[in-house]
Design a protein around this motif. Structure first.
Motif, PDB file in Angstrom:
ATOM      1  N   LYS A 163     -47.667 -13.188   9.344  1.00  0.00           N
ATOM      2  CA  LYS A 163     -48.712 -12.187   9.143  1.00  0.00           C
ATOM      3  C   LYS A 163     -48.177 -11.020   8.322  1.00  0.00           C
ATOM      4  CE  LYS A 163     -51.203 -13.291  13.384  1.00  0.00           C
ATOM      5  NZ  LYS A 163     -51.545 -12.836  14.726  1.00  0.00           N
ATOM      6  N   THR A 164     -46.946 -10.610   8.576  1.00  0.00           N
ATOM      7  CA  THR A 164     -46.347  -9.511   7.826  1.00  0.00           C
ATOM      8  C   THR A 164     -46.246  -9.864   6.349  1.00  0.00           C
ATOM      9  OG1 THR A 164     -45.082  -8.814   9.760  1.00  0.00           O
ATOM     10  CG2 THR A 164     -44.290  -8.051   7.621  1.00  0.00           C
ATOM     11  N   ILE A 165     -45.807 -11.068   6.061  1.00  0.00           N
ATOM     12  CA  ILE A 165     -45.679 -11.503   4.669  1.00  0.00           C
ATOM     13  C   ILE A 165     -47.050 -11.534   3.995  1.00  0.00           C
ATOM     14  CG2 ILE A 165     -45.078 -13.469   3.182  1.00  0.00           C
ATOM     15  CD1 ILE A 165     -42.806 -14.059   5.251  1.00  0.00           C
ATOM     16  N   LYS A 166     -48.053 -12.090   4.684  1.00  0.00           N
ATOM     17  CA  LYS A 166     -49.409 -12.123   4.124  1.00  0.00           C
ATOM     18  C   LYS A 166     -49.947 -10.712   3.917  1.00  0.00           C
ATOM     19  CE  LYS A 166     -50.775 -16.605   5.979  1.00  0.00           C
ATOM     20  NZ  LYS A 166     -51.652 -17.322   6.932  1.00  0.00           N
ATOM     21  N   ASN A 167     -49.680  -9.812   4.883  1.00  0.00           N
ATOM     22  CA  ASN A 167     -50.135  -8.427   4.736  1.00  0.00           C
ATOM     23  C   ASN A 167     -49.444  -7.751   3.552  1.00  0.00           C
ATOM     24  OD1 ASN A 167     -51.901  -8.556   6.881  1.00  0.00           O
ATOM     25  ND2 ASN A 167     -50.432  -7.748   8.356  1.00  0.00           N
ATOM     26  N   GLY A 168     -48.181  -8.036   3.367  1.00  0.00           N
ATOM     27  CA  GLY A 168     -47.469  -7.472   2.217  1.00  0.00           C
ATOM     28  C   GLY A 168     -48.068  -7.943   0.904  1.00  0.00           C
TER      29      GLY A 168
END
Length: 165
Positions: free
Chosen positions: A81-86
């Protein structure tokens, strides 16, 4: 006609001659690239003084353990999720006009300065003072802008493109 070659003479180099030739070519390259080498030495010296070389050395020595930990962290759902949010954040930043963002951030900065002054005073405005503030052109401009923002945000939320498969 030419005669056939019947014997090939091999020139035997001894190890000392080969090493001397290698050292000579290294010295020649050092002399030709002295500026670059001195710059590299300066960089390595600064990295050593910072302690970065010790850190890098330890990471290399424990690369298998560090790799396992990194893969475990990346495989967590929160990290996905963090990578997608980034990625979404970078895509969002790419759609914003820099001048619009500059104007908004300047306004936010001024608003924060004013808000921190008001917190420092520890005085709450009365309802009457708030009503009077609504007649202030700056206040009205901000409220109008916020209303436009909320309307645009509502339109955007109603028309969200879906990426789900």
């Amino acid at each position: 006609m030419a005669k056939a070659i019947k014997q090939i003479k091999k020139k035997n180099h001894n190890q000392e001659e080969e090493q001397a030739g290698a050292v000579a070519s290294i010295v020649k390259e050092i002399a030709n690239n002295s500026d670059a080498i001195l710059t590299m030495i300066g960089i390595v010296k600064n990295l050593h003084e910072m302690g970065a070389l010790d850190t890098i050395s330890a990471l290399i020595e424990k690369r298998n353990d560090v790799g396992v930990i990194a893969i475990q962290q990346i495989n967590k759902p929160e990290m996905h999720k963090t990578i997608k949010n980034g990625i979404n954040t970078f895509n969002f930043l790419g759609t914003i006009d820099p001048e619009q963002l500059r104007t908004m951030l300047f306004g936010i900065t001024k608003g924060l300065e004013r808000a921190s002054e008001s917190v420092g005073k520890k005085e709450n405005q009365s309802l009457w003072q708030m009503g009077k503030a609504m007649r202030n052109p700056d206040t009205r401009a901000t409220i109008s802008m916020m209303m436009d923002f909320m309307q645009g945000m509502g339109e955007g939320m109603a028309n969200v493109p879906t990426n789900k498969k």
